[in-house]
Design an enzyme around this catalytic site. Sequence first.
Site, PDB file in Angstrom:
ATOM      1  N   GLU A  81      32.229 -33.274  30.102  1.00 37.51           N
ATOM      2  CA  GLU A  81      31.145 -32.534  30.750  1.00 37.51           C
ATOM      3  C   GLU A  81      31.464 -31.051  30.847  1.00 37.51           C
ATOM      4  OE1 GLU A  81      32.580 -35.260  31.808  1.00 37.51           O
ATOM      5  OE2 GLU A  81      31.055 -36.784  32.231  1.00 37.51           O
ATOM      6  N   PHE A 111      31.552 -46.051  44.509  1.00 40.15           N
ATOM      7  CA  PHE A 111      32.190 -45.789  43.221  1.00 40.15           C
ATOM      8  C   PHE A 111      31.532 -44.573  42.563  1.00 40.15           C
ATOM      9  CE2 PHE A 111      32.312 -46.536  38.563  1.00 40.15           C
ATOM     10  CZ  PHE A 111      33.668 -46.335  38.396  1.00 40.15           C
ATOM     11  N   GLN A 112      32.335 -43.624  42.174  1.00 36.04           N
ATOM     12  CA  GLN A 112      31.891 -42.379  41.531  1.00 36.04           C
ATOM     13  C   GLN A 112      30.899 -41.592  42.382  1.00 36.04           C
ATOM     14  OE1 GLN A 112      30.851 -43.280  37.387  1.00 36.04           O
ATOM     15  NE2 GLN A 112      32.979 -42.963  36.819  1.00 36.04           N
ATOM     16  N   LYS A 159      20.380 -42.017  42.375  1.00 32.42           N
ATOM     17  CA  LYS A 159      19.991 -42.947  41.303  1.00 32.42           C
ATOM     18  C   LYS A 159      18.622 -43.576  41.581  1.00 32.42           C
ATOM     19  CE  LYS A 159      21.589 -47.134  38.900  1.00 32.42           C
ATOM     20  NZ  LYS A 159      21.639 -46.731  37.491  1.00 32.42           N
ATOM     21  N   MET A 217      49.095 -13.489  26.881  1.00 39.96           N
ATOM     22  CA  MET A 217      48.765 -12.439  27.846  1.00 39.96           C
ATOM     23  C   MET A 217      49.759 -12.417  29.007  1.00 39.96           C
ATOM     24  SD  MET A 217      46.886  -9.911  28.408  1.00 39.96           S
ATOM     25  CE  MET A 217      45.201  -9.758  27.836  1.00 39.96           C
TER      26      MET A 217
END
Lengths: 98, 556
Positions: free
Chosen positions: B51, B113-114, B163, B470
């Site tokens: 993502e 969950f999640q 959802k 760097m």
Amino acid sequence: MRQFKPGDSREVVSILVNNEMDVLARLVTLFTRRGYNIESLKVMSVGNPDMSCVKIEMYGAEDDIGQMIRQTRKLVDVLDVTLIEPRCAFEESVSVAQ
Amino acid sequence: MELTGAQLIVQKLMEHHVNTVFGYPGGTALELFDAIYSHPDQVRHVLTADECGGAHAADGYSRSTGDIGVVIATSGPGATNLITGLATAYMDSVPLLAITVNVSKNLIGHDAFQEIYITGATMPVTKHNYFVDRIEKLPGVLDDAFKVAQGGRPGPVLIDITKDVSTGRIDYSPGEYEPHHAGRQIRTKVTRSELLTIADCINNAKRPVIFLGGGFAASGRKDLFELLEKADCPAAHTIMAAGTIGFDNERNLGIVGMHGSIAANSAMDEADVVLALGTRFSDRVALNPKKFAENAVKIQVDIDESEFNKNVHVDHMIVEDAADFVKKLLPFIEERKHDDWKKRATALKTHGITSSLDTPLPHPDEVIRDTCAMADKETIYVTDVGQHQMWSAQFLGDHNTYKFITSGGLGTMGFGYGAAIGAQIGNPDKRVIHITGDGSFHMCLNEACTAVSQNLPIITVIMNNGVLGMVYQWQTIFCDRRYSGTDPHRKTDFVKLGEGFGVKTYRAKTRQEYDDALKEAMKNSGPSWIEVLIDRNEKVLPFIPGGGTTDDMIIG
């Protein structure tokens, strides 16, 4: 976190907000991430269920206060921000959070 | 018509002319992806490796096309993976819409969950975000989100829906919905008296400089050259505005700031009027804010009033879109000639400082210059973050204008490949070249699978010096060569690795080998990687340490 410095003034900003459930979190997050202490804070109803008024007391130099007001105005759920006379700000007895 | 929440989202995307979404599916996002599946011709879904890459891709899409970028993720880790991408877009003011699907309303707050409180987590890195747990709110929130992301100073917006909202049903007719609060409108129009004041400053200036930032680059450049001609003054710019005015334009002095040019930094010191268009004078530009352009009357034009006096105190503050301001200012500007000043300001003009290191390997400036010389003028350059980014900003200069996409504000290593994918998908007819270092590329090379599956002809130039260059450079200068954490002894074989992904790969140890590889890569229809070896002692110069001034500039 910014601490009180000599020469700082005590200011209270009155913030009119949309009455969204996370609007207080947005305000507090903004003050925290910009490095400003909230001395006291109070949320009040304004007679319109869609809006609330939040009063925040803070210390800062003039530039800092101006910057904080401009940052607060950018929040989408903020409708208005005004500086008010500190003495008048917290006449009501209960402060919601400190 | 009756739609599910998921179908409504797709309907709204189509109404807002979104034809491409990036992202990754998951359990809670099942219905949303199912709704996308019904419209393959209208909404193309591009699956990224994760993502984070999806968010960077939406960002690169937006920066390269000017349209809003959209990324979709599932709840929990899908949503948290967006955070770096959102923060990158936020710091560079890129319009982005992220849509996440959380657990059902009845599970919210139960550590399901999640489940993650993603609106809370992304509050500091989005312009605004919305949590939608009632389907009736959804149409209004979606319309608002597009408006907020693209209006005023653009920025990323996240919508988190539960959802059950995605599966719920709503009777929807386009254009008929309860508007959500879109917030207060800030005044963004310059007044005539302000224009007269600013014109007066510029007309009476002896040593004026026009200083361009990312805000100007994003708002369009069309009247700039007329202003430069009329006021007869030199211009300088931030990294975010690289490409707005080509380095071969005699008026362009180059970059201001830490790795800026001697000419641009010196001109800032000597100018008597600086017109700053869409720049916030960040700490990488105004390294010492009290001494920045200290002899100049400073005029700052920005669409965001909170940028005034935030970093550098200015004399005039104008709330306006930077390009609109230039257009409105032009009629008030009188023709002037500043030959002596122009001559003085441009006398010190060079590209960045070319390397004098004795090495058989190609010098970084040669790699960038050759890339620029061989690539089409319409090429979109995308970088990661580090030395290669600064070399690119310094040496990609000969085209009159070019598109330069880089993470300027957040400095996100690993931004590049995702952003290049977004840029190539948004610009299928243009060449996209992704310039990266071995450090940054290790953070995003997983997106090679996306470049291969979408068959995108992105050329990735990996400037491999085997160290995290760097910071390595800083440690050489400031830490007595104590290379803590920057010399990883990695044995990554980019040629074999690329082949494993299905990428055409090349390795170059000399300038000639690099040029040959680039020529070959340009013939490929799919992605290519060119690993070019450079010496670890190559430095980005000039270099003004943080807090310093032009007097502290290190040039060798």
